[in-house]
Design a protein around this motif. Structure first.
Motif, PDB file in Angstrom:
ATOM      1  N   ALA A 101       0.812  -1.216   0.000  1.00  0.00           N
ATOM      2  CA  ALA A 101       0.000   0.000   0.000  1.00  0.00           C
ATOM      3  C   ALA A 101       0.846   1.266   0.000  1.00  0.00           C
ATOM      4  O   ALA A 101       0.548   2.225  -0.730  1.00  0.00           O
ATOM      5  CB  ALA A 101      -0.935  -0.002   1.210  1.00  0.00           C
ATOM      6  N   HIS A 102       1.939   1.297   0.798  1.00  0.00           N
ATOM      7  CA  HIS A 102       2.743   2.522   0.869  1.00  0.00           C
ATOM      8  C   HIS A 102       3.468   2.796  -0.442  1.00  0.00           C
ATOM      9  O   HIS A 102       3.708   3.942  -0.807  1.00  0.00           O
ATOM     10  CB  HIS A 102       3.736   2.450   2.032  1.00  0.00           C
ATOM     11  N   VAL A 103       3.791   1.721  -1.181  1.00  0.00           N
ATOM     12  CA  VAL A 103       4.439   1.899  -2.481  1.00  0.00           C
ATOM     13  C   VAL A 103       3.435   2.436  -3.500  1.00  0.00           C
ATOM     14  O   VAL A 103       3.746   3.353  -4.281  1.00  0.00           O
ATOM     15  CB  VAL A 103       5.050   0.571  -2.962  1.00  0.00           C
ATOM     16  N   CYS A 104       2.217   1.897  -3.500  1.00  0.00           N
ATOM     17  CA  CYS A 104       1.184   2.397  -4.402  1.00  0.00           C
ATOM     18  C   CYS A 104       0.948   3.891  -4.169  1.00  0.00           C
ATOM     19  O   CYS A 104       0.817   4.669  -5.123  1.00  0.00           O
ATOM     20  CB  CYS A 104      -0.117   1.616  -4.202  1.00  0.00           C
ATOM     21  N   THR A 105       0.934   4.286  -2.909  1.00  0.00           N
ATOM     22  CA  THR A 105       0.737   5.706  -2.585  1.00  0.00           C
ATOM     23  C   THR A 105       1.869   6.555  -3.154  1.00  0.00           C
ATOM     24  O   THR A 105       1.634   7.608  -3.762  1.00  0.00           O
ATOM     25  CB  THR A 105       0.657   5.901  -1.064  1.00  0.00           C
ATOM     26  N   ARG A 106       3.105   6.102  -2.967  1.00  0.00           N
ATOM     27  CA  ARG A 106       4.264   6.847  -3.474  1.00  0.00           C
ATOM     28  C   ARG A 106       4.240   6.964  -4.993  1.00  0.00           C
ATOM     29  O   ARG A 106       4.674   7.982  -5.560  1.00  0.00           O
ATOM     30  CB  ARG A 106       5.553   6.146  -3.046  1.00  0.00           C
ATOM     31  N   LEU A 107       3.759   5.918  -5.670  1.00  0.00           N
ATOM     32  CA  LEU A 107       3.770   5.898  -7.130  1.00  0.00           C
ATOM     33  C   LEU A 107       2.493   6.465  -7.749  1.00  0.00           C
ATOM     34  O   LEU A 107       2.337   6.445  -8.971  1.00  0.00           O
ATOM     35  CB  LEU A 107       3.998   4.470  -7.636  1.00  0.00           C
ATOM     36  N   GLY A 108       1.592   6.950  -6.909  1.00  0.00           N
ATOM     37  CA  GLY A 108       0.352   7.527  -7.428  1.00  0.00           C
ATOM     38  C   GLY A 108      -0.581   6.503  -8.018  1.00  0.00           C
ATOM     39  O   GLY A 108      -1.328   6.791  -8.963  1.00  0.00           O
ATOM     40  N   LEU A 109      -0.579   5.293  -7.451  1.00  0.00           N
ATOM     41  CA  LEU A 109      -1.404   4.194  -7.943  1.00  0.00           C
ATOM     42  C   LEU A 109      -2.503   3.864  -6.939  1.00  0.00           C
ATOM     43  O   LEU A 109      -2.342   4.089  -5.735  1.00  0.00           O
ATOM     44  CB  LEU A 109      -0.549   2.940  -8.170  1.00  0.00           C
ATOM     45  N   PRO A 110      -3.615   3.297  -7.400  1.00  0.00           N
ATOM     46  CA  PRO A 110      -4.623   2.823  -6.449  1.00  0.00           C
ATOM     47  C   PRO A 110      -4.096   1.641  -5.648  1.00  0.00           C
ATOM     48  O   PRO A 110      -3.136   0.973  -6.067  1.00  0.00           O
ATOM     49  CB  PRO A 110      -5.798   2.412  -7.351  1.00  0.00           C
ATOM     50  N   ARG A 111      -4.692   1.370  -4.513  1.00  0.00           N
ATOM     51  CA  ARG A 111      -4.272   0.244  -3.682  1.00  0.00           C
ATOM     52  C   ARG A 111      -4.400  -1.065  -4.444  1.00  0.00           C
ATOM     53  O   ARG A 111      -5.249  -1.224  -5.317  1.00  0.00           O
ATOM     54  CB  ARG A 111      -5.107   0.184  -2.405  1.00  0.00           C
ATOM     55  N   ARG A 113      15.104  -3.550  -3.310  1.00  0.00           N
ATOM     56  CA  ARG A 113      13.818  -3.936  -3.893  1.00  0.00           C
ATOM     57  C   ARG A 113      13.297  -2.700  -4.600  1.00  0.00           C
ATOM     58  O   ARG A 113      13.275  -1.603  -4.031  1.00  0.00           O
ATOM     59  CB  ARG A 113      12.830  -4.406  -2.832  1.00  0.00           C
ATOM     60  N   ALA A 114      12.878  -2.875  -5.842  1.00  0.00           N
ATOM     61  CA  ALA A 114      12.394  -1.742  -6.627  1.00  0.00           C
ATOM     62  C   ALA A 114      11.058  -2.084  -7.266  1.00  0.00           C
ATOM     63  O   ALA A 114      10.918  -3.130  -7.910  1.00  0.00           O
ATOM     64  CB  ALA A 114      13.409  -1.368  -7.710  1.00  0.00           C
ATOM     65  N   TRP A 115      10.086  -1.201  -7.053  1.00  0.00           N
ATOM     66  CA  TRP A 115       8.775  -1.345  -7.669  1.00  0.00           C
ATOM     67  C   TRP A 115       8.659  -0.283  -8.763  1.00  0.00           C
ATOM     68  O   TRP A 115       8.947   0.888  -8.518  1.00  0.00           O
ATOM     69  CB  TRP A 115       7.667  -1.136  -6.650  1.00  0.00           C
ATOM     70  N   SER A 116       8.214  -0.684  -9.953  1.00  0.00           N
ATOM     71  CA  SER A 116       8.132   0.254 -11.076  1.00  0.00           C
ATOM     72  C   SER A 116       6.757   0.169 -11.740  1.00  0.00           C
ATOM     73  O   SER A 116       6.195  -0.922 -11.894  1.00  0.00           O
ATOM     74  CB  SER A 116       9.210  -0.065 -12.128  1.00  0.00           C
ATOM     75  N   ARG A 117       6.241   1.323 -12.111  1.00  0.00           N
ATOM     76  CA  ARG A 117       4.944   1.379 -12.780  1.00  0.00           C
ATOM     77  C   ARG A 117       5.008   0.687 -14.133  1.00  0.00           C
ATOM     78  O   ARG A 117       5.940   0.918 -14.919  1.00  0.00           O
ATOM     79  CB  ARG A 117       4.508   2.829 -12.963  1.00  0.00           C
TER      80      ARG A 117
END
Length: 236
Positions: free
Chosen positions: A185-195, A219-223
Protein backbone atom coordinates in the motif's frame (compact mmCIF):
# COMPACT_ATOMS: atom_id res chain seq x y z
CA UNK A 1 -14.22 -4.78 -29.24
CA UNK A 2 -14.37 -1.01 -29.64
CA UNK A 3 -17.39 0.49 -31.40
CA UNK A 4 -16.61 1.99 -34.86
CA UNK A 5 -16.85 5.58 -33.59
CA UNK A 6 -14.57 4.78 -30.66
CA UNK A 7 -12.06 2.87 -32.81
CA UNK A 8 -11.88 5.76 -35.29
CA UNK A 9 -11.33 8.26 -32.48
CA UNK A 10 -8.65 6.04 -30.91
CA UNK A 11 -6.73 5.99 -34.21
CA UNK A 12 -7.06 9.75 -34.57
CA UNK A 13 -5.90 10.47 -31.01
CA UNK A 14 -3.07 7.92 -31.17
CA UNK A 15 -1.62 9.65 -34.24
CA UNK A 16 -1.86 13.03 -32.51
CA UNK A 17 -0.31 11.75 -29.26
CA UNK A 18 2.65 10.15 -31.04
CA UNK A 19 3.47 13.56 -32.51
CA UNK A 20 3.56 15.25 -29.09
CA UNK A 21 6.31 15.48 -26.47
CA UNK A 22 6.39 13.21 -23.43
CA UNK A 23 4.69 14.93 -20.51
CA UNK A 24 2.64 17.25 -22.73
CA UNK A 25 -0.99 17.61 -21.67
CA UNK A 26 -3.56 16.31 -24.13
CA UNK A 27 -7.04 17.88 -24.54
CA UNK A 28 -9.63 17.02 -21.91
CA UNK A 29 -12.48 14.61 -22.62
CA UNK A 30 -14.81 17.61 -22.97
CA UNK A 31 -12.47 19.28 -25.46
CA UNK A 32 -12.19 16.04 -27.45
CA UNK A 33 -15.96 15.67 -27.41
CA UNK A 34 -16.50 19.18 -28.79
CA UNK A 35 -13.66 19.17 -31.32
CA UNK A 36 -14.34 15.70 -32.71
CA UNK A 37 -18.13 15.94 -32.38
CA UNK A 38 -18.53 12.73 -30.42
CA UNK A 39 -20.36 11.84 -27.23
CA UNK A 40 -18.67 12.13 -23.85
CA UNK A 41 -18.87 8.34 -23.49
CA UNK A 42 -17.01 7.91 -26.78
CA UNK A 43 -14.34 10.44 -25.78
CA UNK A 44 -13.90 8.74 -22.39
CA UNK A 45 -13.65 5.27 -23.91
CA UNK A 46 -11.03 6.43 -26.41
CA UNK A 47 -8.85 8.06 -23.72
CA UNK A 48 -9.17 4.99 -21.48
CA UNK A 49 -7.96 2.82 -24.36
CA UNK A 50 -4.97 5.09 -24.94
CA UNK A 51 -4.17 4.73 -21.24
CA UNK A 52 -4.43 0.93 -21.51
CA UNK A 53 -1.96 1.13 -24.42
CA UNK A 54 0.43 3.20 -22.25
CA UNK A 55 0.22 6.10 -24.71
CA UNK A 56 -1.14 8.52 -22.11
CA UNK A 57 -1.08 8.80 -18.33
CA UNK A 58 -3.91 10.29 -16.33
CA UNK A 59 -3.00 12.19 -13.16
CA UNK A 60 -5.95 12.67 -10.83
CA UNK A 61 -6.86 16.31 -10.40
CA UNK A 62 -4.27 17.44 -12.95
CA UNK A 63 -5.08 16.06 -16.40
CA UNK A 64 -3.98 13.53 -18.99
CA UNK A 65 -0.45 13.60 -20.39
CA UNK A 66 1.52 12.02 -23.19
CA UNK A 67 3.33 8.96 -21.88
CA UNK A 68 6.53 7.37 -23.20
CA UNK A 69 7.18 3.88 -21.85
CA UNK A 70 10.87 3.00 -21.90
CA UNK A 71 12.75 -0.29 -21.98
CA UNK A 72 14.64 -0.88 -18.74
CA UNK A 73 17.33 -3.56 -19.17
CA UNK A 74 18.39 -5.58 -16.13
CA UNK A 75 21.58 -7.57 -16.69
CA UNK A 76 25.12 -8.00 -15.46
CA UNK A 77 26.45 -6.13 -18.48
CA UNK A 78 24.46 -2.97 -17.70
CA UNK A 79 25.56 -0.69 -14.88
CA UNK A 80 23.05 -0.82 -11.98
CA UNK A 81 22.18 2.85 -12.40
CA UNK A 82 18.61 4.14 -12.63
CA UNK A 83 19.89 7.46 -13.94
CA UNK A 84 22.14 5.87 -16.56
CA UNK A 85 19.51 3.45 -17.85
CA UNK A 86 16.82 6.12 -18.12
CA UNK A 87 19.15 8.56 -19.89
CA UNK A 88 20.23 5.82 -22.33
CA UNK A 89 16.55 5.36 -23.23
CA UNK A 90 16.30 9.04 -24.14
CA UNK A 91 14.30 10.08 -21.08
CA UNK A 92 15.05 12.39 -18.16
CA UNK A 93 15.67 10.77 -14.74
CA UNK A 94 15.43 12.24 -11.28
CA UNK A 95 15.45 10.68 -7.82
CA UNK A 96 14.47 12.13 -4.48
CA UNK A 97 15.15 10.76 -1.02
CA UNK A 98 11.89 9.58 0.55
CA UNK A 99 13.31 8.06 3.73
CA UNK A 100 16.63 7.38 5.45
CA UNK A 101 17.77 5.72 8.63
CA UNK A 102 20.18 3.43 10.44
CA UNK A 103 18.51 0.31 11.81
CA UNK A 104 19.20 -3.40 12.42
CA UNK A 105 19.40 -5.24 9.12
CA UNK A 106 16.82 -8.02 8.62
CA UNK A 107 18.19 -11.54 8.94
CA UNK A 108 18.12 -12.27 5.19
CA UNK A 109 19.92 -8.98 4.43
CA UNK A 110 22.51 -9.53 7.15
CA UNK A 111 23.30 -13.04 5.95
CA UNK A 112 23.89 -11.74 2.44
CA UNK A 113 26.21 -9.04 3.76
CA UNK A 114 28.00 -11.45 6.08
CA UNK A 115 27.28 -9.40 9.18
CA UNK A 116 26.04 -10.61 12.60
CA UNK A 117 22.26 -10.56 13.22
CA UNK A 118 21.03 -7.18 14.43
CA UNK A 119 23.97 -5.22 13.01
CA UNK A 120 22.99 -1.64 12.16
CA UNK A 121 22.96 -0.75 8.47
CA UNK A 122 21.98 2.23 6.33
CA UNK A 123 18.55 1.97 4.72
CA UNK A 124 17.26 4.36 2.06
CA UNK A 125 13.91 4.86 0.40
CA UNK A 126 14.05 6.73 -2.90
CA UNK A 127 11.44 7.79 -5.43
CA UNK A 128 12.50 7.76 -9.07
CA UNK A 129 10.95 9.99 -11.72
CA UNK A 130 11.02 9.54 -15.51
CA UNK A 131 10.25 12.68 -17.55
CA UNK A 132 8.78 14.27 -14.44
CA UNK A 133 6.41 11.43 -13.50
CA UNK A 134 6.69 9.03 -10.55
CA UNK A 135 7.99 5.78 -11.99
CA UNK A 136 9.98 3.70 -9.47
CA UNK A 137 10.19 3.30 -5.71
CA UNK A 138 13.38 1.86 -4.20
CA UNK A 139 14.05 0.30 -0.79
CA UNK A 140 17.81 -0.21 -0.36
CA UNK A 141 20.07 -1.66 2.34
CA UNK A 142 23.80 -0.88 2.32
CA UNK A 143 26.57 -3.14 3.62
CA UNK A 144 28.19 -1.46 6.66
CA UNK A 145 31.39 -3.42 5.95
CA UNK A 146 31.78 -1.60 2.65
CA UNK A 147 29.93 1.69 2.52
CA UNK A 148 30.43 3.34 5.89
CA UNK A 149 31.01 6.74 4.24
CA UNK A 150 28.32 6.53 1.57
CA UNK A 151 26.35 9.28 3.32
CA UNK A 152 29.07 11.75 2.37
CA UNK A 153 29.00 10.81 -1.31
CA UNK A 154 25.18 10.93 -1.42
CA UNK A 155 25.27 14.58 -0.39
CA UNK A 156 26.96 15.28 -3.70
CA UNK A 157 25.53 12.65 -6.05
CA UNK A 158 21.83 12.02 -6.65
CA UNK A 159 22.68 8.66 -8.23
CA UNK A 160 23.63 5.82 -5.86
CA UNK A 161 25.72 4.20 -8.61
CA UNK A 162 27.70 7.42 -9.03
CA UNK A 163 28.10 7.65 -5.24
CA UNK A 164 29.53 4.12 -5.24
CA UNK A 165 31.99 5.03 -7.99
CA UNK A 166 33.03 8.21 -6.16
CA UNK A 167 33.74 6.04 -3.11
CA UNK A 168 36.14 3.90 -5.17
CA UNK A 169 33.84 0.96 -5.98
CA UNK A 170 32.98 -0.61 -9.32
CA UNK A 171 29.31 -1.58 -8.85
CA UNK A 172 27.77 -4.46 -10.80
CA UNK A 173 24.38 -6.12 -10.52
CA UNK A 174 25.38 -9.70 -9.60
CA UNK A 175 22.00 -11.21 -8.72
CA UNK A 176 18.42 -10.27 -9.54
CA UNK A 177 14.89 -11.55 -9.67
CA UNK A 178 11.99 -9.84 -11.41
CA UNK A 179 8.26 -10.37 -11.57
CA UNK A 180 4.93 -8.54 -11.77
CA UNK A 181 3.22 -8.41 -8.38
CA UNK A 182 0.79 -6.37 -6.30
CA UNK A 183 2.73 -3.55 -4.64
CA UNK A 184 2.41 -2.77 -0.91
CA UNK A 185 0.00 0.00 0.00
CA UNK A 186 2.74 2.52 0.87
CA UNK A 187 4.44 1.90 -2.48
CA UNK A 188 1.18 2.40 -4.40
CA UNK A 189 0.74 5.71 -2.58
CA UNK A 190 4.26 6.85 -3.47
CA UNK A 191 3.77 5.90 -7.13
CA UNK A 192 0.35 7.53 -7.43
CA UNK A 193 -1.40 4.19 -7.94
CA UNK A 194 -4.62 2.82 -6.45
CA UNK A 195 -4.27 0.24 -3.68
CA UNK A 196 -3.56 -3.36 -4.66
CA UNK A 197 -2.17 -2.31 -8.03
CA UNK A 198 0.33 -4.42 -9.95
CA UNK A 199 3.86 -3.17 -10.62
CA UNK A 200 7.16 -4.61 -11.67
CA UNK A 201 9.11 -5.89 -8.66
CA UNK A 202 12.87 -6.34 -9.03
CA UNK A 203 15.07 -7.60 -6.19
CA UNK A 204 18.80 -7.12 -6.75
CA UNK A 205 22.21 -7.51 -5.18
CA UNK A 206 24.84 -4.99 -6.29
CA UNK A 207 28.47 -5.93 -5.57
CA UNK A 208 31.91 -4.45 -6.08
CA UNK A 209 33.46 -6.15 -9.11
CA UNK A 210 37.03 -6.13 -7.80
CA UNK A 211 36.47 -7.12 -4.17
CA UNK A 212 33.46 -9.37 -4.90
CA UNK A 213 31.85 -7.70 -1.91
CA UNK A 214 28.07 -7.09 -1.69
CA UNK A 215 27.41 -3.36 -1.52
CA UNK A 216 23.63 -3.06 -1.65
CA UNK A 217 20.48 -5.15 -1.55
CA UNK A 218 17.47 -3.47 -3.10
CA UNK A 219 13.82 -3.94 -3.89
CA UNK A 220 12.39 -1.74 -6.63
CA UNK A 221 8.77 -1.34 -7.67
CA UNK A 222 8.13 0.25 -11.08
CA UNK A 223 4.94 1.38 -12.78
CA UNK A 224 3.95 -0.85 -15.68
CA UNK A 225 3.00 2.17 -17.77
CA UNK A 226 6.42 3.79 -17.34
CA UNK A 227 8.89 0.96 -17.97
CA UNK A 228 9.10 -2.41 -19.68
CA UNK A 229 11.62 -4.55 -17.86
CA UNK A 230 13.99 -6.48 -20.13
CA UNK A 231 15.82 -9.19 -18.20
CA UNK A 232 19.13 -10.78 -19.14
CA UNK A 233 20.36 -14.09 -17.75
CA UNK A 234 21.14 -13.87 -14.05
CA UNK A 235 24.61 -14.66 -12.77
CA UNK A 236 23.13 -15.77 -9.47
Amino acid sequence: MAQPAVAELIDLLAIAVRGMQAGQRIPSEHQIMVKCQVSRATARAAVETLEDLYLVRRVQGTGTFVNRRIDYPISQSRAPSFHGIVRAAGAQPRTVLAGKGISPAPEDVGSRFGIPPGTDALRLERLGYIDGFEACFFEEWFNPRAVANLDVALRVFESVAEAFEASGFTPERTEWFGTVDIAPAHVCTRLGLPRNHQTWLVESIVSDVDAELPLMISRAWSRLDQVRMVFGASAG
